[in-house]
Enzyme design. Sequence first.
Site, PDB file in Angstrom:
ATOM      1  N   ASP A 278      -5.162   3.149 -41.310  1.00  0.00           N
ATOM      2  CA  ASP A 278      -5.717   2.249 -40.313  1.00  0.00           C
ATOM      3  C   ASP A 278      -5.356   2.790 -38.934  1.00  0.00           C
ATOM      4  OD1 ASP A 278      -6.865  -0.661 -39.977  1.00  0.00           O
ATOM      5  OD2 ASP A 278      -5.178  -0.494 -38.568  1.00  0.00           O
TER       6      ASP A 278
ATOM      7  N   ASN B 205     -10.668  -0.756 -28.224  1.00  0.00           N
ATOM      8  CA  ASN B 205     -12.017  -1.258 -27.953  1.00  0.00           C
ATOM      9  C   ASN B 205     -12.049  -2.082 -26.682  1.00  0.00           C
ATOM     10  OD1 ASN B 205     -13.786  -0.170 -29.826  1.00  0.00           O
ATOM     11  ND2 ASN B 205     -13.402  -1.773 -31.365  1.00  0.00           N
TER      12      ASN B 205
ATOM     13  N   ASP C 165     -16.671   3.581 -31.098  1.00  0.00           N
ATOM     14  CA  ASP C 165     -17.470   4.278 -32.117  1.00  0.00           C
ATOM     15  C   ASP C 165     -17.195   5.777 -32.106  1.00  0.00           C
ATOM     16  OD1 ASP C 165     -18.571   1.888 -32.819  1.00  0.00           O
ATOM     17  OD2 ASP C 165     -20.460   2.183 -31.722  1.00  0.00           O
TER      18      ASP C 165
ATOM     19  N   GLU D 225     -11.878  -0.282 -38.674  1.00  0.00           N
ATOM     20  CA  GLU D 225     -11.099   0.900 -38.341  1.00  0.00           C
ATOM     21  C   GLU D 225     -10.246   1.361 -39.512  1.00  0.00           C
ATOM     22  OE1 GLU D 225      -8.462  -2.599 -37.258  1.00  0.00           O
ATOM     23  OE2 GLU D 225     -10.590  -2.111 -37.318  1.00  0.00           O
TER      24      GLU D 225
END
Length: 523
Positions: free
Chosen positions: A383, A391, A400, A427
């Site tokens: 992760d 973000n 992205d 993620e």
Amino acid sequence: MPIPHFDPFHVPGGALKRLPLLKAAVAFIAAVCLCLCGLLFLQLEQSRRYDLESARTASANLTRAMAQQAQDTFQQTDLVLTSLADWIESDGFGPALQPRLQKTFARRVQALEQLHGLFLFDKHGHWVITSFEQLHRGPGVADRDYFTFHQQNTALTTHIGPAIRSRQNGDWIIPVSRRLNDQDGNFQGVLLAGIKMSYFDRFFESFSLADQDEMVLALSDGTLLARRPFDEAKIGRSLAEEPVFQHEPYGESVGTATIRSAADGVLRLYDHQHLQAYPLVVTAAMSEQAILAGWHDRAFKSSLIVAVVVLGICLFGWVFVRQVRNSERIEADLRKAQEALELIATHDSLTGLANRRLFERALDIEFGRGARQRSPLSLIMLDIDFFKRYNDTYGHVAGDHCLAEMAKVLKGCCHRKADLAVRYGGEEFAVLLPDTNLQGALALAEQIRRSVIDQHITHAGSPTGYLTVSLGCYAFVPSSLDSIEVFLQRADAALYQAKHSGRNRVAALSMEDGFDTLARSDR
């Protein structure tokens, strides 16, 4: 690295090779056309041989008819000469007997259609008696070949000489003569019977022949006596140099040959026959063009029919081949579309990694294989640390891009074809490692962690100031009693332990040892 494609309906080694329909269709059409052409060739060749053989039979029959006619003609003439010669040699031909002999000569000529006339010459070649009412008063015949022959030869056999023009009326005749001796055996004169050349011309004309066909009556030495078509310039000419005389051994009584004429270049079928009783030979020549005229007509019609059939087959084949090509193109497009749909259905569009659907298929397959082969199976769950902050700080587009960079790292670290890198969700990523124990999984996990750090992706929301990942590893040898859900839960538990222990590290979980936390940090 390439992502393995898992197809639950695929049976290894069970795929059948597709029949090359296009090549098979072209080969079949070509074979049919070749067979038709081959059958046409065999039929035409057989028909041609039959026509030539029939022509040989007809030519042999024609030659026998000519030989029989010539034999009868000269035999009848010979009998007349023999009977008259016996009478003259016995009684002489003095002035008292001449009127009676003249009437006898005339009656004999009237009795035989082929006779032009009968003639009696004394030993000096002067005219004595003829079958004509008026005796010819011109020069004698001492210069004629037949007269010279009998002067020099004592044989009393019948002599047939080259064709000449009669000095009686100028007609072409074939001279048949006998020597006359006196009581002491001395040369007394010559008795001559002239056979009309027109008689043989009419006989030849009674046969239905083509324009280029020939009929010949000749002496055995090749001297031409009569011919169809009639050509006055060739009468008396020697045929010894003609190809037919050189090709065939004319010592034989019968012969057949196909020869191209040196005079007009026409290819003819020659058949000849020698007369048994006289030094004569008859020849019938039929042009091959006339013989095969019917065959050429049949060949043209048959070839035209076969050509139309072959053309129809080729047109049908062309349409069929186009349909096959279109079908193959459509099938190829469908296959590409199916592969594209399969790729969309089994791979993540953003990262290009396998999605959860393909991951679940792979788990089913690898669980079964591991249970059969008793081989270890490992799973790495990872992760991105503080990704929500990333973000929020840099925006979703940058997020992205970050996920795509993470996918590149995973692809670069998974070197084996069997390894499967998966975007598990958001993620979170996973790496399925068949036939890999816990030590191998830990080594790969550490390699991934270090590779992410080496990317130097700035992350202001992370305590380290750059992007890091946390990884959890779990490995075991599956059995038929094990559950895939438990396998996933334990790998996820190892990931939770890595995150709970401070992130940017690798943690492992084993059934025997419980949690084994391995910290990897650049701090």
